[in-house]
Motif scaffolding. Structure first.
Motif, PDB file in Angstrom:
ATOM      1  N   GLY A  10     -11.688  -0.485 -22.434  1.00 32.02           N
ATOM      2  CA  GLY A  10     -10.989  -1.722 -22.754  1.00 32.02           C
ATOM      3  C   GLY A  10      -9.622  -1.467 -23.363  1.00 32.02           C
ATOM      4  N   THR A  22     -12.483   7.662 -22.242  1.00 33.80           N
ATOM      5  CA  THR A  22     -13.618   7.064 -21.541  1.00 33.80           C
ATOM      6  C   THR A  22     -14.380   8.130 -20.760  1.00 33.80           C
ATOM      7  OG1 THR A  22     -12.478   4.947 -21.310  1.00 33.80           O
ATOM      8  CG2 THR A  22     -14.304   5.371 -19.809  1.00 33.80           C
ATOM      9  N   GLY A  30     -13.521  -8.685 -27.045  1.00 36.32           N
ATOM     10  CA  GLY A  30     -12.238  -8.063 -26.772  1.00 36.32           C
ATOM     11  C   GLY A  30     -11.649  -7.346 -27.972  1.00 36.32           C
ATOM     12  N   ARG A  38     -17.083  -5.649 -28.286  1.00 41.77           N
ATOM     13  CA  ARG A  38     -16.523  -5.443 -26.945  1.00 41.77           C
ATOM     14  C   ARG A  38     -16.448  -6.756 -26.188  1.00 41.77           C
ATOM     15  NH1 ARG A  38     -18.721  -3.726 -21.894  1.00 41.77           N
ATOM     16  NH2 ARG A  38     -20.730  -3.144 -22.793  1.00 41.77           N
ATOM     17  N   PHE A  54     -11.500  -4.308 -29.116  1.00 36.56           N
ATOM     18  CA  PHE A  54     -11.790  -2.941 -28.697  1.00 36.56           C
ATOM     19  C   PHE A  54     -11.533  -1.909 -29.791  1.00 36.56           C
ATOM     20  CE2 PHE A  54     -10.566  -5.114 -24.640  1.00 36.56           C
ATOM     21  CZ  PHE A  54     -11.855  -5.188 -24.135  1.00 36.56           C
ATOM     22  N   LEU A  90     -17.039   2.468 -22.969  1.00 32.65           N
ATOM     23  CA  LEU A  90     -16.640   1.169 -22.437  1.00 32.65           C
ATOM     24  C   LEU A  90     -15.626   0.479 -23.340  1.00 32.65           C
ATOM     25  CD1 LEU A  90     -20.105  -0.038 -21.143  1.00 32.65           C
ATOM     26  CD2 LEU A  90     -18.213   0.890 -19.808  1.00 32.65           C
ATOM     27  N   CYS A  91     -15.758   0.702 -24.647  1.00 34.11           N
ATOM     28  CA  CYS A  91     -14.744   0.174 -25.569  1.00 34.11           C
ATOM     29  C   CYS A  91     -13.406   0.871 -25.341  1.00 34.11           C
ATOM     30  CB  CYS A  91     -15.185   0.374 -27.009  1.00 34.11           C
ATOM     31  SG  CYS A  91     -16.677  -0.545 -27.465  1.00 34.11           S
ATOM     32  N   LYS A 115      -7.815   0.978 -22.370  1.00 37.12           N
ATOM     33  CA  LYS A 115      -7.131   1.715 -21.306  1.00 37.12           C
ATOM     34  C   LYS A 115      -6.977   3.205 -21.644  1.00 37.12           C
ATOM     35  CE  LYS A 115      -4.624  -2.419 -19.824  1.00 37.12           C
ATOM     36  NZ  LYS A 115      -5.687  -2.769 -18.854  1.00 37.12           N
ATOM     37  N   CYS A 174     -14.388  -2.040 -32.055  1.00 40.89           N
ATOM     38  CA  CYS A 174     -15.529  -1.517 -31.305  1.00 40.89           C
ATOM     39  C   CYS A 174     -15.552   0.004 -31.333  1.00 40.89           C
ATOM     40  CB  CYS A 174     -15.453  -2.027 -29.874  1.00 40.89           C
ATOM     41  SG  CYS A 174     -16.801  -1.485 -28.803  1.00 40.89           S
TER      42      CYS A 174
END
Length: 347
Positions: free
Chosen positions: A269, A276, A238, A235, A240, A265-266, A271, A243
Motif C-alpha cells: 500500500g 513487500t 488506508g 490496512r 499504511f 500487504l501494508c 508502494k 499498519c
C-alpha cells in the motif's frame, strides 16, 4: 476462568464462546482478519437487582467444574440446579455458558431464554442470546433481544454493541454506527468496542477508523490476535504507515507467515515493492504451509514477469488451500502464468 453472575454481576460472551464455535473468528486467508467478533467483555454497569438466590450445592459444584474446564460436569450440575429451582436465573445462565463451551448452541439458546423468562431484566443473558442469534444469522431475533435488553439497561455497552453489529450486518449502516459509538462511550476502556466500530466504519467507507484503531492498539498491550486484527483494519482504512509500524511490533512478538504477509500487504500500500517482496519471501520460508503468502508472492513475481516462478507459487497455494477464499483467482492466475511462461519471449 468462569465469572458467574454472583461474582461479576455481568457476563459477556467472550472467552466462553471461543472454545465452542462462538463468535471470535480466525484470520482469513487474505492476510488479515475476518470482521471483528461481536463477543463482548464483562460489562459491570448493570448489576442484577434484588436478592440473589442462595447458591445450591449443585450450583457451587457446577461453578467449580466450569472453572476447572470440566464443562460436561458443569453442565450436569447446572442442569440439576435448574431442575430443582426452575426460576434460578443464575443456574440457567450458567447452564447456557457451559452449553456454549460444549458447542451445543440450541441448548445454550434455550438456557438463556429460560434465564430471561425467570428474570426479564437479566442483561447478561440478553447479551449472550443476542450474540448467538447474530452468529446464527437470525438478525431479527438478535435485534429484538438487544432492543428489549436496552429498554431495561440503556447503559449496557454489550447490548449497544450487539444491536450495532446486527444492524450493520443487515445493512443499516447509520443507525448501526450510532449504537457502536454508544458502546464505546459506555465502556471506552474496552478495545473490542473500538475495533468493532473501526471495522464497520471501514466497511461503510466512512472516515474515522484510525482514531479507534489507535485506541484499541494502546489498550490491548501484547494480545497477538487482537493486534493482527487491528493491523488488518489499519490496512483497510488506508493507514499504511500505522499498519507497517504495528506489524513491525507484531513480527517482533511472533515472526511467521501471517504477520509477514500482512506487513507485506501494508508495504504494498505504501508502494514499497522491495519491502513487500522481501516480507513475502520471508513468509514462505518461515512458514511454508501458510497459503496466502504463496498467493501474494506469486502476484509479485508475475508483476516482474517471472511467470514460471509465479506459477509455482499459485500452484502451491492451491495445493495448501484448494477450497480457500483465494482458490478461484489463484487457479485463474496459475493458468495465465503458465501460458505466459510458455510464450516466446519478444526480442
Amino acid at each position: 476462568m468462569r465469572a458467574s453472575i454472583r461474582t461479576l454481576g455481568a457476563w459477556a460472551v467472550t472467552a466462553a464462546v471461543a472454545a465452542c464455535g462462538g463468535s471470535t473468528p480466525p484470520p482469513v486467508e487474505t492476510g488479515g482478519s475476518l470482521p471483528p467478533p461481536h463477543d463482548t467483555p464483562p460489562d459491570t454497569s448493570s448489576l442484577p437487582s434484588g436478592p440473589e438466590p442462595a447458591p445450591s450445592a449443585d450450583l457451587v459444584a457446577g461453578i467449580k467444574a466450569f472453572d476447572a474446564g470440566s464443562y460436561a460436569d458443569a453442565r450436569k450440575a447446572f442442569e440439576a440446579a435448574s431442575k430443582k429451582a426452575p426460576n434460578n436465573y443464575e443456574a440457567l445462565f450458567d447452564l447456557g455458558q457451559a452449553c456454549e463451551k460444549l458447542g451445543d448452541k440450541p441448548a445454550a439458546q434455550a438456557a438463556y431464554k429460560a434465564a430471561l423468562a425467570a428474570k426479564p431484566d437479566l442483561d447478561t443473558a440478553a447479551a449472550a442470546l443476542s450474540s448467538m442469534y447474530i452468529d446464527a444469522g437470525q438478525l431479527d431475533d438478535a435485534l429484538a433481544v438487544a432492543k428489549a435488553g436496552l429498554g431495561k439497561h440503556p447503559g449496557s455497552a454489550a447490548l449497544h454493541e450487539h444491536l450495532g453489529v446486527a444492524l450493520a450486518t443487515r445493512g443499516d449502516q447509520d443507525p448501526a454506527l450510532v449504537e457502536l459509538e454508544a458502546a464505546v462511550k459506555a465502556q471506552p476502556s474496552e478495545p473490542m468496542y473500538h475495533l468493532t466500530l473501526a471495522h464497520w466504519l471501514n466497511a461503510g467507507h466512512t472516515r474515522g477508523a484510525a482514531l479507534h484503531l489507535d485506541a484499541a492498539r494502546d489498550l490491548v498491550k501484547d494480545d497477538y490476535p487482537m493486534l493482527v486484527s487491528i493491523g488488518f483494519e489499519y490496512r483497510m482504512a488506508g493507514e499504511f504507515d500505522s499498519c507497517v509500524k504495528l506489524f513491525d511490533r507484531i513480527v517482533g512478538m511472533k515472526d511467521g507467515g501471517e504477520a509477514r504477509t500482512d506487513r507485506a500487504l501494508c508495504k504494498l500500500g505504501m508502494k514499497d515493492e522491495k519491502g513487500t517482496f522481501a516480507d513475502l519471501q520471508a513468509a514462505v520460508t518461515k512458514e511454508p504451509t501458510y497459503a496466502p503468502a504463496h498467493y501474494y508472492l506469486g502476484g509479485r513475481l508475475a508483476s516482474t514477469k517471472h511467470y514460471k516462478e509465479a506459477a509455482v507459487e499459485y500452484a502451491k497455494y492451491l495445493e495448501l488451500a484448494p477450497t480457500g477464499s483465494l482458490a478461484k483467482p489463484a487457479a485463474e492466475r496459475l493458468k495465465l502464468a503458465q501460458e505466459a511462461a510458455k510464450a516466446p519471449k519478444k526480442k
